[in-house]
Motif scaffolding. Structure first.
Motif, PDB file in Angstrom:
ATOM      1  N   ALA A 375       0.830  -1.204   0.000  1.00 39.57           N
ATOM      2  CA  ALA A 375       0.000   0.000   0.000  1.00 39.57           C
ATOM      3  C   ALA A 375       0.866   1.256   0.000  1.00 39.57           C
ATOM      4  CB  ALA A 375      -0.925  -0.006   1.217  1.00 39.57           C
ATOM      5  N   GLY A 376       1.949   1.245   0.776  1.00 38.39           N
ATOM      6  CA  GLY A 376       2.859   2.379   0.778  1.00 38.39           C
ATOM      7  C   GLY A 376       3.489   2.612  -0.585  1.00 38.39           C
ATOM      8  N   LYS A 377       3.838   1.522  -1.267  1.00 36.07           N
ATOM      9  CA  LYS A 377       4.412   1.642  -2.610  1.00 36.07           C
ATOM     10  C   LYS A 377       3.389   2.246  -3.583  1.00 36.07           C
ATOM     11  CE  LYS A 377       8.445  -0.669  -2.148  1.00 36.07           C
ATOM     12  NZ  LYS A 377       9.769  -0.224  -2.626  1.00 36.07           N
ATOM     13  N   PRO A 400      -2.219   8.519  -5.560  1.00 32.62           N
ATOM     14  CA  PRO A 400      -3.404   8.678  -4.694  1.00 32.62           C
ATOM     15  C   PRO A 400      -3.000   9.229  -3.330  1.00 32.62           C
ATOM     16  CG  PRO A 400      -2.729   6.374  -4.777  1.00 32.62           C
ATOM     17  CD  PRO A 400      -1.901   7.096  -5.802  1.00 32.62           C
ATOM     18  N   ARG A 401      -3.930   9.898  -2.700  1.00 33.15           N
ATOM     19  CA  ARG A 401      -3.670  10.416  -1.353  1.00 33.15           C
ATOM     20  C   ARG A 401      -3.963   9.363  -0.292  1.00 33.15           C
ATOM     21  NH1 ARG A 401      -5.539  16.763  -0.959  1.00 33.15           N
ATOM     22  NH2 ARG A 401      -4.536  17.489  -2.880  1.00 33.15           N
ATOM     23  N   TRP A 402      -4.859   8.452  -0.643  1.00 31.16           N
ATOM     24  CA  TRP A 402      -5.262   7.402   0.292  1.00 31.16           C
ATOM     25  C   TRP A 402      -5.355   6.078  -0.462  1.00 31.16           C
ATOM     26  CZ3 TRP A 402      -5.948   8.970   5.384  1.00 31.16           C
ATOM     27  CH2 TRP A 402      -6.141  10.334   5.582  1.00 31.16           C
ATOM     28  N   VAL A 403      -5.022   4.994   0.238  1.00 30.41           N
ATOM     29  CA  VAL A 403      -5.208   3.633  -0.288  1.00 30.41           C
ATOM     30  C   VAL A 403      -5.892   2.817   0.795  1.00 30.41           C
ATOM     31  CG1 VAL A 403      -4.017   1.486  -0.900  1.00 30.41           C
ATOM     32  CG2 VAL A 403      -3.319   3.632  -1.956  1.00 30.41           C
ATOM     33  N   SER A 439      -2.777   6.923   4.543  1.00 24.35           N
ATOM     34  CA  SER A 439      -1.967   7.866   3.785  1.00 24.35           C
ATOM     35  C   SER A 439      -0.501   7.529   4.003  1.00 24.35           C
ATOM     36  CB  SER A 439      -2.243   9.309   4.226  1.00 24.35           C
ATOM     37  OG  SER A 439      -1.776   9.505   5.557  1.00 24.35           O
ATOM     38  N   LEU A 440       0.350   8.082   3.181  1.00 24.44           N
ATOM     39  CA  LEU A 440       1.775   7.812   3.303  1.00 24.44           C
ATOM     40  C   LEU A 440       2.310   8.303   4.637  1.00 24.44           C
ATOM     41  CD1 LEU A 440       3.818   6.408   1.512  1.00 24.44           C
ATOM     42  CD2 LEU A 440       4.455   8.616   0.554  1.00 24.44           C
ATOM     43  N   GLU A 441       1.775   9.427   5.110  1.00 24.27           N
ATOM     44  CA  GLU A 441       2.235   9.970   6.387  1.00 24.27           C
ATOM     45  C   GLU A 441       1.824   9.065   7.544  1.00 24.27           C
ATOM     46  OE1 GLU A 441       4.411  12.282   8.733  1.00 24.27           O
ATOM     47  OE2 GLU A 441       4.262  12.454   6.542  1.00 24.27           O
ATOM     48  N   GLU A 442       0.626   8.472   7.464  1.00 25.91           N
ATOM     49  CA  GLU A 442       0.177   7.571   8.528  1.00 25.91           C
ATOM     50  C   GLU A 442       0.997   6.283   8.556  1.00 25.91           C
ATOM     51  OE1 GLU A 442      -4.545   8.480   9.185  1.00 25.91           O
ATOM     52  OE2 GLU A 442      -3.959   7.301   7.434  1.00 25.91           O
ATOM     53  N   ASP A 449       9.187   1.362  12.268  1.00 30.13           N
ATOM     54  CA  ASP A 449       9.292   0.294  13.266  1.00 30.13           C
ATOM     55  C   ASP A 449       9.824  -1.005  12.655  1.00 30.13           C
ATOM     56  OD1 ASP A 449       8.313   2.047  15.108  1.00 30.13           O
ATOM     57  OD2 ASP A 449       6.268   1.248  15.096  1.00 30.13           O
ATOM     58  N   ARG A 450       9.591  -1.209  11.376  1.00 32.24           N
ATOM     59  CA  ARG A 450      10.032  -2.437  10.719  1.00 32.24           C
ATOM     60  C   ARG A 450      11.332  -2.266   9.929  1.00 32.24           C
ATOM     61  NH1 ARG A 450       5.152  -2.379  11.953  1.00 32.24           N
ATOM     62  NH2 ARG A 450       3.896  -4.252  12.313  1.00 32.24           N
ATOM     63  N   GLY A 451      11.883  -1.092   9.991  1.00 29.63           N
ATOM     64  CA  GLY A 451      13.143  -0.849   9.300  1.00 29.63           C
ATOM     65  C   GLY A 451      13.001  -0.750   7.788  1.00 29.63           C
ATOM     66  N   TRP A 452      11.797  -0.439   7.334  1.00 25.62           N
ATOM     67  CA  TRP A 452      11.567  -0.295   5.893  1.00 25.62           C
ATOM     68  C   TRP A 452      11.773   1.166   5.483  1.00 25.62           C
ATOM     69  CZ3 TRP A 452       6.054  -2.859   6.041  1.00 25.62           C
ATOM     70  CH2 TRP A 452       6.177  -4.218   6.305  1.00 25.62           C
ATOM     71  N   PRO A 453      12.437   1.396   4.369  1.00 21.03           N
ATOM     72  CA  PRO A 453      12.526   2.782   3.876  1.00 21.03           C
ATOM     73  C   PRO A 453      11.167   3.258   3.387  1.00 21.03           C
ATOM     74  CG  PRO A 453      13.493   1.263   2.295  1.00 21.03           C
ATOM     75  CD  PRO A 453      13.173   0.449   3.513  1.00 21.03           C
ATOM     76  N   LEU A 454      10.773   4.444   3.788  1.00 21.94           N
ATOM     77  CA  LEU A 454       9.485   4.995   3.370  1.00 21.94           C
ATOM     78  C   LEU A 454       9.554   5.401   1.903  1.00 21.94           C
ATOM     79  CD1 LEU A 454       6.664   5.764   4.572  1.00 21.94           C
ATOM     80  CD2 LEU A 454       7.528   8.107   4.667  1.00 21.94           C
ATOM     81  N   PRO A 455       8.647   4.862   1.055  1.00 24.59           N
ATOM     82  CA  PRO A 455       8.659   5.248  -0.365  1.00 24.59           C
ATOM     83  C   PRO A 455       8.424   6.747  -0.518  1.00 24.59           C
ATOM     84  CG  PRO A 455       7.225   3.346   0.011  1.00 24.59           C
ATOM     85  CD  PRO A 455       7.576   3.897   1.357  1.00 24.59           C
ATOM     86  N   GLN A 456       9.082   7.329  -1.485  1.00 26.03           N
ATOM     87  CA  GLN A 456       8.936   8.756  -1.748  1.00 26.03           C
ATOM     88  C   GLN A 456       8.234   8.968  -3.092  1.00 26.03           C
ATOM     89  OE1 GLN A 456       9.670  11.066   0.487  1.00 26.03           O
ATOM     90  NE2 GLN A 456      10.391   9.417   1.862  1.00 26.03           N
TER      91      GLN A 456
END
Length: 458
Positions: A375-377, A400-403, A439-442, A449-456
């Motif tokens: 979903a983040g991707k 999208p702003r929300w998924v 949302s991406l911010e949420e 917490d899981r050590g995943w890089p946040l997609p940009q």
């Protein structure tokens, strides 16, 4: 878990994984096109694929990955040590290797039969096939029509399955003719399964050890017999050797020692597998060693009685709760989504994400945290993630702003019914939310917490 990746630079793992895959593709293409192989090439293929499986985590969590590794490991010993001759004169196939393949097909089929009898009650009361075609991971067009077969045909299917999986495997030990019958029945059974559903490369792979049930006399009709043909060359080789024992060669001695070692290894590693087969709490698709050499198998020990699907949706609305928010569906390449889309036919190709979505649909997203990673991707319109989908509703538009994930119940439409007349293969009904709008911010703390890089977003 041994893998070549421990020895590589981790700064660009994607490129390393691609390089391993391309190297394996190159070697296997050489073997396929030329018909030449030796133990070194086959060992390289096995090591490359094991390296991918052992780091693949969820993506390589399917039972047939271990089956491919075990089959490939045995394939090493089918070949001469280093020569690339298409017809090696001094390295005939060992009976130990042939029985290794026969032992493999026995465990695959008998394990599958036992897990059914011990598992879902519907295998015992002969009703599982009333549901299987509709609820299997990725149905194909034939599945639609087989699902609507008469009840007695479904009962016949289950009885035939029990016969093929529980009784026929013992034909291996009843002499040449029974062994040939076993091989023919197993290949026919796998061919029927290929036609009835998209079970990736599993059924094609299961045919391979069945080939060890046939001898040269059985398969001879497949090869031309004119002058200079393969048959002619084999006969000439036999005349040259006669009844004399050929002089030992270094490669032959090494290979013979390797075959004896293989037999001892297979016998030792089979102990926990046999104990698992005999256990009333049998587990399926499990490996007992990190090399995946001797494993336990099984399929459809339980049957889901209704099909549910997770539909991923996105919206460009700034307020996900607004009544006028327009939610648009992401479409996967093969799994059911749009009710009007015809089921696909892709076997032996394996759409791994579609299969994982099937597993996720009868669990919760807490059991499948990768789906929130996906979903983040999607929120970032990540090109690599989107390449795994068939349709991105936000193509050529801002992300999208929300998924969100919506949960639906799916059933095949009835041939000749109203929905079928409208061109719909499926009828679906919303169950509820699978996961709430995000949302991406949420997702930022979840990723952190899981050590995943946040997609940009691009």
């Amino acid at each position: 878990m041994p893998t070549i990746l421990w020895l590589t630079d981790w700064s660009d793992t994607n490129s390393t994984l691609d390089s391993l895959a391309l190297l394996g593709l190159g070697i296997s293409s050489f073997v396929l096109i030329t018909g030449c192989a030796n133990m070194l090439l086959m060992a390289a293929l096995w090591g490359l694929y094991m390296s991918l499986v052992n780091v693949g985590h969820v993506w390589y969590s399917f039972g047939w990955e271990s089956q491919l590794l075990e089959t490939g490991f045995l394939g090493i010993f089918l070949c001469p040590l280093w020569t690339l001759s298409r017809l090696p004169q001094h390295t005939p196939t060992s009976r130990i290797v042939l029985w290794g393949f026969r032992w493999l097909i026995f465990r695959i089929m008998f394990g599958a039969g036992l897990i059914k009898i011990r598992g879902d009650r519907c295998w015992r009361d002969l009703t599982c096939m009333d549901f299987h075609y509709e609820t299997q991971p990725v149905p194909n067009p034939v599945s639609y029509y087989l699902h609507h077969s008469p009840w007695w045909f479904h009962r016949f299917e289950i009885l035939s399955t029990h016969f093929i999986e529980l009784l026929v495997p013992f034909f291996l030990f009843l002499g040449r003719r029974a062994c040939i019958i076993h091989g023919a029945l197993q290949i026919l059974f796998q061919a029927i399964l290929i036609v009835s559903g998209n079970l990736s490369f599993l059924n094609w792979l299961t045919m391979v050890p069945s080939l060890a049930c046939f001898d040269d006399a059985t398969l001879g009709f497949l090869f031309p017999s004119g002058p200079g043909s393969l048959k002619d060359r084999v006969l000439q080789m036999q005349r040259e050797i006669g009844g004399a024992r050929p002089k030992p060669r270094f490669g032959s001695v090494v290979r013979r020692a390797a075959n004896v070692s293989l037999g001892i290894l297979l016998a030792w590693l089979s102990v926990p597998v046999v104990l698992n087969l005999l256990s009333p709490i049998q587990v399926m698709n499990t490996h007992f060693n990190s090399l995946h050499i001797v494993n336990t198998y099984g399929a459809f020990g339980s049957i889901t009685k209704e099909r549910t699907e997770v539909i991923l949706q996105g919206t460009a609305s700034p307020n996900a709760s607004a009544p006028d928010a327009v939610w648009e569906d992401y479409e996967f390449k093969c799994k059911p989504g749009d009710p009007s889309r015809r089921p696909c036919l892709i076997s032996p190709y394996h759409y791994r994400l579609d299969w994982l979505m099937w597993f996720a649909s009868f669990q919760t997203y807490e059991h499948n945290d990768w789906i929130l990673h996906l979903a983040g991707k999607l929120l970032a319109s990540d090109a690599e993630a989107l390449s795994l989908l068939a349709h991105n509703p936000f193509a050529s538009r801002p992300p999208p702003r929300w998924v969100r994930g919506e949960h639906y119940r799916y059933k095949f439409s009835r041939p000749g019914g109203r929905h079928a007349a409208e061109g719909k293969w499926w009828v679906r009904k919303r169950i509820g939310a699978y996961f709430p709008p995000l949302s991406l911010e949420e997702l930022r703390p979840y990723f952190r917490d899981r050590g995943w890089p946040l997609p940009q977003p691009l």
